[in-house]
Design a protein around this motif. Structure first.
Motif, PDB file in Angstrom:
ATOM      1  N   GLY A 119     -10.048  27.915 -20.034  1.00 35.60           N
ATOM      2  CA  GLY A 119      -8.980  27.482 -19.129  1.00 35.60           C
ATOM      3  C   GLY A 119      -9.042  26.010 -18.792  1.00 35.60           C
ATOM      4  O   GLY A 119      -8.043  25.420 -18.395  1.00 35.60           O
ATOM      5  N   GLY A 120     -10.232  25.422 -18.945  1.00 34.40           N
ATOM      6  CA  GLY A 120     -10.371  23.997 -18.667  1.00 34.40           C
ATOM      7  C   GLY A 120     -10.363  23.663 -17.186  1.00 34.40           C
ATOM      8  O   GLY A 120     -10.160  22.509 -16.811  1.00 34.40           O
ATOM      9  N   LEU A 121     -10.609  24.637 -16.327  1.00 34.21           N
ATOM     10  CA  LEU A 121     -10.608  24.353 -14.885  1.00 34.21           C
ATOM     11  C   LEU A 121     -11.957  23.784 -14.461  1.00 34.21           C
ATOM     12  O   LEU A 121     -13.006  24.115 -15.053  1.00 34.21           O
ATOM     13  CB  LEU A 121     -10.334  25.632 -14.095  1.00 34.21           C
ATOM     14  CG  LEU A 121      -9.021  26.359 -14.363  1.00 34.21           C
ATOM     15  CD1 LEU A 121      -8.862  27.539 -13.407  1.00 34.21           C
ATOM     16  CD2 LEU A 121      -7.830  25.434 -14.236  1.00 34.21           C
ATOM     17  N   THR A 122     -11.919  22.945 -13.439  1.00 33.44           N
ATOM     18  CA  THR A 122     -13.171  22.421 -12.884  1.00 33.44           C
ATOM     19  C   THR A 122     -13.838  23.523 -12.050  1.00 33.44           C
ATOM     20  O   THR A 122     -13.209  24.541 -11.721  1.00 33.44           O
ATOM     21  CB  THR A 122     -12.893  21.216 -11.977  1.00 33.44           C
ATOM     22  OG1 THR A 122     -12.088  21.680 -10.883  1.00 33.44           O
ATOM     23  CG2 THR A 122     -12.139  20.123 -12.719  1.00 33.44           C
ATOM     24  N   PHE A 123     -15.109  23.304 -11.699  1.00 36.99           N
ATOM     25  CA  PHE A 123     -15.801  24.340 -10.908  1.00 36.99           C
ATOM     26  C   PHE A 123     -15.195  24.463  -9.507  1.00 36.99           C
ATOM     27  O   PHE A 123     -15.243  25.533  -8.913  1.00 36.99           O
ATOM     28  CB  PHE A 123     -17.301  24.035 -10.839  1.00 36.99           C
ATOM     29  CG  PHE A 123     -18.000  24.336 -12.119  1.00 36.99           C
ATOM     30  CD1 PHE A 123     -18.101  25.644 -12.587  1.00 36.99           C
ATOM     31  CD2 PHE A 123     -18.543  23.328 -12.891  1.00 36.99           C
ATOM     32  CE1 PHE A 123     -18.725  25.929 -13.792  1.00 36.99           C
ATOM     33  CE2 PHE A 123     -19.176  23.607 -14.088  1.00 36.99           C
ATOM     34  CZ  PHE A 123     -19.257  24.901 -14.545  1.00 36.99           C
TER      35      PHE A 123
END
Lengths: 165, 167
Positions: A119-123
């Motif tokens: 998804g490429g989301l940050t933590f």
């Protein structure tokens, strides 16, 4: 939201969103489509449409999974012969093995890995998505990676012998 | 990035089975319907309020005139007894025939007794019984007994029911 922006979002995130939704339900395409339609209907577009989409897909997929029921879920699992990943890959991992090991993982680490890697989301975004802090999301992610590393037989960088210069 | 991360990242998710064209069409249709809904929101609110105002105006125009009800209310004033005047002949010191006194002290005592009686007469009304001859108008006026409400009603009813004689 204009059509060009929507088309770009579909191209970039549709497959990752479907992969993410498959954790909970068999009708991932329907869930993702409904989420895109909900995004279009928003009076004010969200600041981060990708994070918003993952959140919407998560909620819808959990609800769909509950609604489908046990029998329906088995049917959809049987019908889903395509697998989670493409067969042709540059990865050293076997896609089928990776899928089966991901399925065996606990839901928390699996969700964190799916949202961060594909998804490429940050933590920070993953934490908000899961309703936990970013550090907790990172811990879940690291725990999941460690489990996958052991089960898939990938060498750990810390155990690798140092090259003699 | 660790090797396992790189290896996982190299795995490409299965291509989406979404029908992109259909999704874009649906999105356009829903967005249009949402715009239409928003466009009709304020006009419909304004129309509703206008209808309300018209209804209120019609109601006010058709409202009957306020009815004036006249009633005669008799308020009886309570009668207070008027204080009776003092008879100076009884209380004032008699200048023509002063009391006899052997000394100045006796004289003063007599004078003060007389003045004391006079003052007592001013304050203690029960010591004075006015007579008819002295103060003919000082008695509390004996009003004729007021007709009770029942009597008044009976009289009113009798007047009301009286068919009257032949004309």
């Amino acid at each position: 939201m204009d059509p060009v922006q929507l088309g770009r979002l579909i191209d970039q995130h549709a497959s990752a969103l479907e992969l993410y939704a498959r954790q909970w339900c068999g009708s991932a395409e329907d869930v993702v489509q409904e989420s895109f339609l909900k995004l279009v209907q928003q009076a004010r577009p969200p600041d981060n449409p990708a994070a918003w989409l993952f959140r919407a897909v998560r909620n819808a997929a959990i609800n769909a999974g509950i609604a489908e029921g046990r029998r329906r879920r088995h049917e959809s699992d049987a019908a889903e012969a395509r697998g989670w990943f493409q067969a042709e890959t540059r990865s050293p991992l076997d896609p089928a093995d990776a899928e089966s090991e991901l399925r065996r993982l606990d839901p928390g680490p699996r969700e964190a890995i799916g949202a961060h890697v594909w998804g490429g989301l940050t933590f920070d975004q993953v934490g908000k998505l899961m309703g936990i802090s970013s550090s907790q999301a990172h811990r879940l992610y690291a725990a999941g990676l460690s489990t996958l590393r052991e089960r898939l037989g990938v060498s750990c960088p810390s155990n690798r012998p140092k090259e003699q210069s | 990035m660790t090797e396992i991360e790189a290896a996982l990242l190299a795995l490409a998710p299965s291509p989406s089975r979404l029908n992109r064209d259909r999704l874009m069409f649906e999105a356009g249709a829903r967005s249009r319907s949402a715009v239409l809904r928003r466009r009709w929101l304020w006009p419909s609110i304004a129309a509703g309020l206008a209808a309300l105002v018209l209804g209120e105006s019609a109601m006010l125009a058709r409202r009957p005139a306020p009815q004036v009800i006249e009633r005669v209310v008799v308020v009886r004033e309570p009668v207070e007894p008027t204080p009776s005047p003092i008879r100076p002949a009884e209380t004032a010191p008699d200048e023509a025939h002063p009391p006899k006194a052997d000394s100045i002290d006796d004289l003063l005592a007599v004078r003060w007794t007389t003045v004391g009686d006079y003052r007592r007469g001013m304050t203690h009304e029960d010591e004075f019984v006015p007579t008819q001859a002295d103060a003919p108008d000082s008695r509390p006026r004996q009003q004729p007994p007021a007709a009770s409400v029942g009597e008044l009603r009976r009289a009113g009813f009798a007047k009301l029911l009286n068919p009257g004689g032949r004309s």
